[in-house]
Design an enzyme around this catalytic site. Structure first.
Site, PDB file in Angstrom:
ATOM      1  N   LYS A  68       0.679  -1.027   0.130  1.00 10.35           N
ATOM      2  CA  LYS A  68      -0.122   0.076   0.140  1.00 10.35           C
ATOM      3  C   LYS A  68       0.887   1.379   0.142  1.00 10.35           C
ATOM      4  O   LYS A  68       0.436   2.344  -0.464  1.00 10.35           O
ATOM      5  CB  LYS A  68      -0.871   0.102   1.401  1.00 10.35           C
ATOM      6  CG  LYS A  68      -2.009  -1.148   1.261  1.00 10.35           C
ATOM      7  CD  LYS A  68      -3.115  -0.905   2.214  1.00 10.35           C
ATOM      8  CE  LYS A  68      -4.410  -1.861   1.975  1.00 10.35           C
ATOM      9  NZ  LYS A  68      -5.335  -1.549   2.957  1.00 10.35           N
ATOM     10  N   ASN A  89      -4.867   1.872  -2.016  1.00  9.80           N
ATOM     11  CA  ASN A  89      -5.487   0.725  -1.700  1.00  9.80           C
ATOM     12  C   ASN A  89      -6.122   0.282  -3.119  1.00  9.80           C
ATOM     13  O   ASN A  89      -6.684  -0.740  -3.614  1.00  9.80           O
ATOM     14  CB  ASN A  89      -6.308   0.416  -0.799  1.00  9.80           C
ATOM     15  CG  ASN A  89      -7.709   0.990  -0.780  1.00  9.80           C
ATOM     16  OD1 ASN A  89      -7.802   2.257  -1.365  1.00  9.80           O
ATOM     17  ND2 ASN A  89      -8.788   0.257  -0.739  1.00  9.80           N
ATOM     18  N   GLY A 130      -4.035   0.291  17.609  1.00  9.51           N
ATOM     19  CA  GLY A 130      -3.367  -0.222  16.844  1.00  9.51           C
ATOM     20  C   GLY A 130      -2.615   0.889  16.082  1.00  9.51           C
ATOM     21  O   GLY A 130      -3.187   1.999  15.905  1.00  9.51           O
ATOM     22  N   GLY A 251     -15.839  -5.795  10.589  1.00  8.27           N
ATOM     23  CA  GLY A 251     -15.137  -5.533   9.706  1.00  8.27           C
ATOM     24  C   GLY A 251     -15.548  -5.785   8.312  1.00  8.27           C
ATOM     25  O   GLY A 251     -15.021  -5.172   7.538  1.00  8.27           O
TER      26      GLY A 251
END
Length: 285
Positions: A68, A89, A130, A251
């Site tokens: 990416k 992406n 994260g 998700g």
């Protein structure tokens, strides 16, 4: 007769759900096009793009890990959002033949939050767990929506560097990830008029990965809990959030949302989103 096609590239690639998503939509619309998965390893990107430039049937590609960021200098142009996020992406061949890099992860992440974002709030805070590649689009997207950001990672210095790059304005915070693993006695104020979001942007909780340690005493009343992990789809974090009476987003929501934005760029027509329920059923088989 040749068939126009797009594809997803990365390494590994066999686990990608993109061919199932795009293939489903192509079938729904009856389009005579194809969508494939191609493994492209480190060091193979220049040759891959050189070959695709000469293929008149190639419409573009989705880009997954680990490419990416490394694909950026190989492209001819970047959409402003992709440039700001620092990650691509989706690559599309423009009418002049140029390869243009986009980021549809931001739109995909924000899509299931749109009804909430349409409301006015006195204050918005997102706790993002994260600091990997997925966090880049999430940080950029939430910053543009006026959130105060709390970025928690194993390395707070990396979290601070992401904020300095992607969200330099605002009073943001970078506690260590284990700050959220133990109980807190913090007394949240009246959250009416506030918007609180908790996002797992890490692989923790994914099949084969350690669990994400999050104590829900850190979740203000009325929080929305969003986990970008897709395997398993119903993660322990989401189960615990529902048990705590909180709204959840899984998700697949982000995955389908970002794919829809890419689909229209590849094939020139909107994805048939009225069939999302059947698509979800297929992806969960």
């Amino acid at each position: 007769m040749s068939t126009p096609y797009a594809e997803v590239i990365g390494d590994p690639i066999s686990q990608s759900k993109s061919p199932d998503i795009h293939g489903f939509w192509l079938g729904e619309l009856g389009l005579a096009s194809d969508y494939r998965a191609t493994r492209v390893q480190d060091g193979e990107l220049p040759d891959y793009l050189s070959g695709r430039r000469g293929d008149p049937d190639w419409l573009g590609c989705n880009v997954t890990m680990p490419h990416k960021q490394t694909i950026i200098p190989l492209l001819d142009r970047l959409h402003p959002l992709a440039k700001r996020v620092g990650a691509v992406n989706t690559v599309v061949r423009a009418g002049d033949g140029a390869l243009v890099g986009y980021n549809t992860d931001v739109a995909g992440f924000l899509e299931p939050l749109q009804s909430m974002l349409a409301d006015k709030h006195l204050f918005r805070m997102a706790r993002i767990l994260g600091t990997g590649g997925a966090a880049r689009a999430i940080i950029a997207g939430l910053a543009q929506e006026g959130f105060t950001l709390v970025i928690a990672g194993r390395n707070p210095a990396k979290a601070r560097a992401l904020l300095d790059e992607l969200a330099p304005d605002g009073e943001h915070h970078t506690p260590p990830l284990d700050h959220f693993a133990t109980e807190t006695d913090f007394a949240f104020d009246d959250r009416e008029g506030c918007c609180d979001l908790i996002v797992n942007a890490s692989p923790l909780g994914m099949r084969g990965q350690p669990p994400l340690a999050f104590d829900f005493s850190h979740a203000p009343p009325g929080s929305i809990v969003y986990d970008i992990v897709t395997d398993p789809l119903d993660t322990p974090l989401l189960k615990d959030a529902r048990a705590a009476g909180l709204h959840t987003v899984d998700g697949l929501s982000m995955l389908i949302g970002q794919a829809a934005a890419a689909f229209e760029k590849f094939f020139g027509v909107p994805a048939p989103r009225g069939s999302d329920d059947r698509l979800r059923e297929r992806l969960m088989q």
